[in-house]
Motif scaffolding. Structure first.
Motif, short mmCIF file in Angstrom:
data_model
loop_
_atom_site.label_atom_id
_atom_site.label_comp_id
_atom_site.label_asym_id
_atom_site.label_seq_id
_atom_site.Cartn_x
_atom_site.Cartn_y
_atom_site.Cartn_z
N SER A 15 0.83 -1.21 0.00
CA SER A 15 0.00 0.00 0.00
C SER A 15 0.86 1.26 0.00
O SER A 15 0.52 2.26 -0.64
N THR A 19 0.91 4.05 -2.87
CA THR A 19 0.83 5.49 -2.57
C THR A 19 1.97 6.25 -3.23
O THR A 19 1.76 7.32 -3.81
N VAL A 304 -0.40 11.91 2.52
CA VAL A 304 -0.98 11.89 3.87
C VAL A 304 -2.08 10.83 3.95
O VAL A 304 -2.10 9.98 4.85
N VAL A 305 -3.01 10.88 2.99
CA VAL A 305 -4.12 9.91 2.99
C VAL A 305 -3.59 8.51 2.71
O VAL A 305 -4.01 7.53 3.35
N ILE A 307 -0.56 7.17 3.28
CA ILE A 307 0.16 6.61 4.43
C ILE A 307 -0.82 6.28 5.56
O ILE A 307 -0.71 5.23 6.21
N THR A 308 -1.79 7.17 5.78
CA THR A 308 -2.79 6.92 6.83
C THR A 308 -3.58 5.65 6.55
O THR A 308 -3.76 4.80 7.43
N MET A 309 -4.04 5.49 5.31
CA MET A 309 -4.80 4.30 4.95
C MET A 309 -3.93 3.04 5.02
O MET A 309 -4.40 1.98 5.44
N SER A 310 -2.66 3.17 4.64
CA SER A 310 -1.74 2.03 4.70
C SER A 310 -1.57 1.57 6.14
O SER A 310 -1.64 0.37 6.44
N LEU A 311 -1.33 2.52 7.04
CA LEU A 311 -1.17 2.18 8.46
C LEU A 311 -2.46 1.63 9.05
O LEU A 311 -2.42 0.71 9.88
N LEU A 312 -3.59 2.17 8.61
CA LEU A 312 -4.88 1.69 9.11
C LEU A 312 -5.12 0.24 8.67
O LEU A 312 -5.54 -0.60 9.48
N TYR A 315 -2.85 -1.94 10.68
CA TYR A 315 -3.33 -2.08 12.06
C TYR A 315 -4.52 -3.03 12.12
O TYR A 315 -4.59 -3.91 12.99
#
Length: 573
Positions: A15, A19, A304-305, A307-312, A315
């Motif tokens: 992901s 990105t 930003v989106v 990386i955030t979605m990748s980490l989400l 998780y």
């Protein structure tokens, strides 16, 4: 489960890569779009400048008509012509329009007298001196302070102007001079300049000198360019104009000087050569990145989106994996608890019949006495050895499962090691070197004794023929380190990482619990045990002071591993 954890990392990396690809792709597209806008702007500005020059040429062509309609143009007629064209309003980048009359040396004084009679009482041809011909300025409008300084100036005197006049003579075409310093430069704001020349021919058919003069337009380059292009155009773009070829000496115009922008961080670059009016100019454009507000927001939004979605995603998948693992462990722990209870009961229950068997063998041997034959004696011996081995295995399992509080006391390691060696049957072909120094440590004597005894016994068993075992002790400010090395063949490299796992052994006999028990005891003391090869060395590190954990918690992780292995073996049966 490890595959599931690895897959979550694969999802994260994939992901993040996606990105990055999207972000790089958008940035590349945005950069290409900016570059295209830059090229379009450069083309448009170049076209503006060349179109403006054509407009100025039309004014000069109009002056040709004025001279064609009259044998002699008076000063008042020239003023009327300039005022009619409203030059200052319609052509704000133009410094002035003038007329330079062509005269020979014999007519010089006559012209000077005529000009003085026309009101120019201080008129003279500048610079003074004898020349083959002259092109002194007779008229120039508007007659402001700058242009007054040009009245009487011989435009044929200076070499660059002279070369342009010769081209006018040869071609009869509109011609521009190269880069010059105008005589109109009378203050500190000195700019580069140029003239646009157009020939005026005589209406007198009998005259031998058909070129009577030159009408010319005067340009101060900075004023000329800035009146065509707004200064805002140079906010992210730099324009350099070179006369004839690119060099520092031929730099004609530099937009940076006008807007006090000294940035040289050019991202875009284009070079546009033009040939106009017998002159070559080179337009060099340098551009900087100028993204729109929306473009900047998108360029920030994507990483930003992403990386955030990748980490989400990472998780969520890790939580899912953890919950799956906990569910499996809950089921496994229930089985382990049952098997643990069964193992403890079976160990105790097995001892009773084994004791009966052992006692029966001993009674049988006593009753037979000397009547027992060798074959029966051999069978009896094998039964006794097997019973002893079973008792040893049961004791190891019970010892491993048993937890107890440490009973610490101050122990001399030198004396402890000597006692251990004296109680072990050491073959004659093996020499054990004990340390000469003595270090005392606060520990559970019996437990540490069993650890060191087990390690030394393992070293003896690892030596097939003649060999040595070296035991050393040393201390640091916080720890005591005990090392036991042997000259045996070593532990296979693919097995060394499993050496402390319960039920694992490299020997043909044994329970595989000895090193596991030793590891438990050392860790219960707050220490560590490690092994390395070449030579095979077991290192026990014990802290000088340690508060032991509660007895019922010390062995739980390792016991759990043993029972898991037993459960796995049971399920495979």
């Amino acid at each position: 489960m490890q595959k599931m954890n690895a897959f979550s990392w694969v999802i994260l990396i994939a992901s993040l890569l996606l990105t990055s690809v999207i972000w790089i792709g958008y940035s590349y597209q945005e950069r290409n779009s900016q570059n295209q806008n830059f090229l379009n702007t450069a083309d448009f500005m170049t076209l503006q400048i060349t179109d403006e020059l054509e407009q100025y040429e039309q004014v000069l062509i109009g002056s040709q008509g004025l001279y064609a309609a009259s044998n002699k143009v008076e000063f008042s007629e020239w003023q009327t012509f300039v005022e009619t064209h409203d030059i200052q309003t319609r052509f704000p980048g133009l410094q002035g329009i003038g007329y330079a009359q062509h005269i020979l040396p014999e007519n010089r004084d006559k012209l000077i007298l005529e000009m003085k009679n026309s009101g120019f009482v201080d008129y003279k041809i500048k610079p003074e001196g004898e020349r083959d011909e002259y092109y002194p300025v007779v008229f120039v409008e508007p007659l402001d302070e700058r242009n007054q300084n040009a009245i009487g100036y011989d435009i044929n005197y200076e070499q660059t102007r002279h070369s342009a006049i010769n081209l006018v003579k040869e071609t009869g075409d509109t011609t521009m001079t190269g880069k010059i310093t105008l005589v109109q430069e009378i203050d500190n704001d000195i700019q580069n300049g140029f003239l646009m020349l157009i020939p005026i021919y005589s209406n007198d058919k009998t005259s031998s000198d058909t070129l009577t003069g030159i009408v010319y337009a005067v340009f101060r380059i900075n004023d000329f360019i800035n009146n065509i292009s707004n200064e805002n155009n140079f906010e992210n773009l730099r324009l350099k104009i070179y006369d004839n070829y690119i060099s520092d000496e031929n730099l004609f115009f530099d937009s940076n000087k006008n807007i006090d922008d000294k940035s040289d961080n050019a991202i875009f670059l284009t070079e546009i050569p033009i040939s106009n009016y017998n002159r070559d100019w080179i337009f060099l454009y340098e551009g900087q990145s100028s993204p729109t507000t929306m473009g900047l927001l998108i360029e920030i939004f994507i990483p930003v989106v992403g990386i955030t979605m990748s980490l989400l995603l990472f998780y969520i998948f890790r939580i899912f994996t953890k919950n799956l693992k906990l569910s499996r462990e809950a089921i496994s722990n229930e089985k382990i608890s049952t098997i643990g209870t069964m193992a403890s009961r079976m160990s105790h229950d097995l001892k009773n019949p084994l004791t009966v068997i052992k006692s029966s063998i001993e009674l049988l041997q006593m009753n037979l006495g000397d009547k027992i034959d060798d074959k029966t004696k051999n069978y009896s011996k094998r039964i006794e050895d097997s019973i002893t081995l079973i008792f040893s295995i049961i004791d190891d399992v019970l010892e491993f499962a048993k937890t107890s509080v440490l009973h610490k006391e101050n122990v001399s390691l030198k004396i402890l090691l000597e006692n251990i060696v004296s109680n072990i049957s050491v073959p004659e072909n093996i020499k054990i070197n004990l340390p000469e120094n003595n270090i005392s440590i606060n520990c559970d004597k019996s437990k540490i004794e069993s650890v060191l005894s087990n390690l030394i016994t393992n070293s003896i068993q690892a030596i097939e023929k003649t060999g040595t075992i070296d035991v050393s002790i040393e201390e640091t400010s916080t720890n005591v380190i005990i090392s036991i090395s042997d000259s045996g063949s070593g532990i296979p490299e693919d097995k060394i990482s499993q050496i402390f796992e319960p039920l694992f052994t490299t020997k043909t006999s044994g329970t595989g619990l000895g090193l596991g028990i030793s590891k438990n005891i050392v860790e219960q003391h707050g220490g560590k045990i490690n092994v390395s090869n070449n030579p095979t060395t077991f290192t026990v590190t014990l802290p000088k002071s340690h508060l032991s954990s509660p007895a019922n918690d010390d062995h739980i992780p390792v016991i759990r591993n043993v029972l898991k292995k037993m459960l796995k073996d049971t399920e495979q049966m």
